[in-house]
Scaffold this active site. Structure first.
Site, PDB file in Angstrom:
ATOM      1  N   ARG A 180       0.847  -1.191   0.000  1.00 41.77           N
ATOM      2  CA  ARG A 180       0.000   0.000   0.000  1.00 41.77           C
ATOM      3  C   ARG A 180       0.878   1.235   0.000  1.00 41.77           C
ATOM      4  NH1 ARG A 180      -4.628   0.307   4.460  1.00 41.77           N
ATOM      5  NH2 ARG A 180      -2.832   0.696   5.783  1.00 41.77           N
ATOM      6  N   THR A 184      -1.296   7.460  -0.409  1.00 39.72           N
ATOM      7  CA  THR A 184      -2.609   7.343  -1.059  1.00 39.72           C
ATOM      8  C   THR A 184      -3.387   6.120  -0.582  1.00 39.72           C
ATOM      9  OG1 THR A 184      -1.729   5.957  -2.824  1.00 39.72           O
ATOM     10  CG2 THR A 184      -1.633   8.349  -3.164  1.00 39.72           C
ATOM     11  N   ASP A 223       0.218  -3.791  12.312  1.00 38.59           N
ATOM     12  CA  ASP A 223       0.742  -4.066  10.975  1.00 38.59           C
ATOM     13  C   ASP A 223       1.124  -5.549  10.892  1.00 38.59           C
ATOM     14  OD1 ASP A 223       2.684  -4.421   8.791  1.00 38.59           O
ATOM     15  OD2 ASP A 223       2.448  -2.257   8.553  1.00 38.59           O
ATOM     16  N   ASP A 254       4.757  -6.409   9.561  1.00 39.14           N
ATOM     17  CA  ASP A 254       5.809  -6.068  10.525  1.00 39.14           C
ATOM     18  C   ASP A 254       5.799  -7.020  11.713  1.00 39.14           C
ATOM     19  OD1 ASP A 254       6.808  -3.992   9.042  1.00 39.14           O
ATOM     20  OD2 ASP A 254       5.698  -2.433  10.096  1.00 39.14           O
TER      21      ASP A 254
HETATM   22  C1  PRP Z   1      -1.103  -4.998   4.329  1.00 41.61           C
HETATM   23  C2  PRP Z   1      -1.922  -6.267   4.359  1.00 41.61           C
HETATM   24  C3  PRP Z   1      -2.724  -6.158   3.099  1.00 41.61           C
HETATM   25  C4  PRP Z   1      -2.968  -4.670   2.998  1.00 41.61           C
HETATM   26  C5  PRP Z   1      -4.370  -4.390   3.451  1.00 41.61           C
HETATM   27  O1  PRP Z   1      -0.029  -5.123   3.495  1.00 41.61           O
HETATM   28  O2  PRP Z   1      -1.140  -7.422   4.440  1.00 41.61           O
HETATM   29  O3  PRP Z   1      -2.060  -6.638   1.945  1.00 41.61           O
HETATM   30  O4  PRP Z   1      -2.039  -4.038   3.897  1.00 41.61           O
HETATM   31  O5  PRP Z   1      -4.680  -3.055   3.272  1.00 41.61           O
HETATM   32  P1  PRP Z   1      -5.767  -2.556   2.231  1.00 41.61           P
HETATM   33  O6  PRP Z   1      -6.956  -3.437   2.390  1.00 41.61           O
HETATM   34  O7  PRP Z   1      -6.031  -1.148   2.664  1.00 41.61           O
HETATM   35  O8  PRP Z   1      -5.172  -2.615   0.859  1.00 41.61           O
HETATM   36  P2  PRP Z   1       1.088  -3.975   3.337  1.00 41.61           P
HETATM   37  O9  PRP Z   1       0.725  -3.037   2.234  1.00 41.61           O
HETATM   38  O10 PRP Z   1       1.337  -3.363   4.670  1.00 41.61           O
HETATM   39  O11 PRP Z   1       2.332  -4.763   2.807  1.00 41.61           O
HETATM   40  P3  PRP Z   1       3.201  -5.895   3.528  1.00 41.61           P
HETATM   41  O12 PRP Z   1       2.333  -7.138   3.620  1.00 41.61           O
HETATM   42  O13 PRP Z   1       4.335  -6.081   2.597  1.00 41.61           O
HETATM   43  O14 PRP Z   1       3.603  -5.409   4.888  1.00 41.61           O
HETATM   44  N1  URA Z   2      -2.407  -3.507   6.940  1.00 37.44           N
HETATM   45  C1  URA Z   2      -2.076  -4.028   8.144  1.00 37.44           C
HETATM   46  O1  URA Z   2      -1.079  -4.755   8.271  1.00 37.44           O
HETATM   47  N2  URA Z   2      -2.851  -3.711   9.194  1.00 37.44           N
HETATM   48  C2  URA Z   2      -3.931  -2.919   9.091  1.00 37.44           C
HETATM   49  O2  URA Z   2      -4.608  -2.671  10.112  1.00 37.44           O
HETATM   50  C3  URA Z   2      -4.260  -2.393   7.834  1.00 37.44           C
HETATM   51  C4  URA Z   2      -3.484  -2.708   6.762  1.00 37.44           C
END
Ligand code: PRP
Ligand code: URA
Length: 209
Positions: free
Chosen positions: A104, A108, A200, A203
């Site tokens: 994400r 944005t 998160d 993380d």
């Molecule tokens: C997180 C999660 C989803 C997304 C959800 O990933 O694992 O993929 O956010 O958010 P959304 O519904 O608003 O799109 P992130 O973008 O943090 O990436 P990561 O898994 O690499 O940490």
């Molecule tokens: N991605 C995450 O990992 N946690 C949230 O709460 C939203 C998006």
């Protein structure tokens, strides 16, 4: 029309409580996510069609059943979806695995695709997209679009925690997709995090913060 299934099995709800707890460390968090993913996979596969077969036991022939037809494709959304993969593979070791890489944009909140590698013949498979978090729904919608673009026609979405906004987004962009979650939380905060959520997921799984 796709349905939203909230999986309320007591073991799933119990383990989710410890996943949410901010004091749960990386090792335990990772183990719990795998366990919940396995339990959710058990529920999601409840309706898989069976085919009649025969097997010879040490005593006699037996008429019995095996899972019929198309092979499953598990599609973890990188990174955090990887945290659920092994738990599901414990139950369904023959499933093929594809990967969709999305993050994400922090400003944005729009998803940015950086990787997509899927098993062959997606049109013949039942695909399960896995990601712990369904927040705005942008990532899940984009992941589903990416696999449909490459032929997938039967798609389910499996997440641990969803926000109502994310569910609505996926229902609007992919009305054919069944959504399976362990919990639907109250709302998103101004940073797009699910409240109360679990923080998160990436993380916490990989210890990157
Ligand atoms: C997180 C999660 C989803 C997304 C959800 O990933 O694992 O993929 O956010 O958010 P959304 O519904 O608003 O799109 P992130 O973008 O943090 O990436 P990561 O898994 O690499 O940490
Ligand atoms: N991605 C995450 O990992 N946690 C949230 O709460 C939203 C998006």
């Amino acid at each position: 029309m796709g349905q939203v299934h909230v999986l309320k099995h007591p073991l799933i709800q119990h383990k989710l409580t410890y996943i949410r707890d901010k004091d749960t460390g990386t090792k335990e968090f990772r183990a719990l996510v795998q366990e919940v993913a396995m339990l959710m996979a058990y529920e999601i596969t409840r309706e898989l069609p069976l085919a009649d077969v025969s097997v010879t036991t040490p005593v006699s022939d037996a008429k019995t059943q095996v899972i019929a037809g198309k092979t499953l494709a598990l599609i973890p959304v990188l990174r955090a979806g990887l945290g659920m993969l092994d738990g599901i593979l414990n139950l369904i070791p023959n499933a093929k695995v594809g990967h969709v890489g999305l993050y994400r944009d922090p400003e944005t909140l729009d998803p940015v695709e950086y990787y997509c590698k899927l098993p062959q013949h997606m049109e013949e498979r039942d695909a399960i997209v896995v990601d712990p978090m369904l927040a705005t729904g942008g990532s899940a919608s984009a992941a589903i679009s990416a696999i449909k673009k490459r032929g997938a026609v039967s798609v389910k979405l499996m997440c641990l925690v969803a926000a109502p906004e994310g569910i609505e987004k996926v229902k609007a962009s992919h009305p054919d997709v069944d959504i399976y979650v362990a919990a639907v939380d109250k709302e998103l905060n101004s940073h797009g995090y699910i409240v109360p959520g679990l923080g998160d997921a990436g993380d916490r799984l990989f210890g990157t913060r």
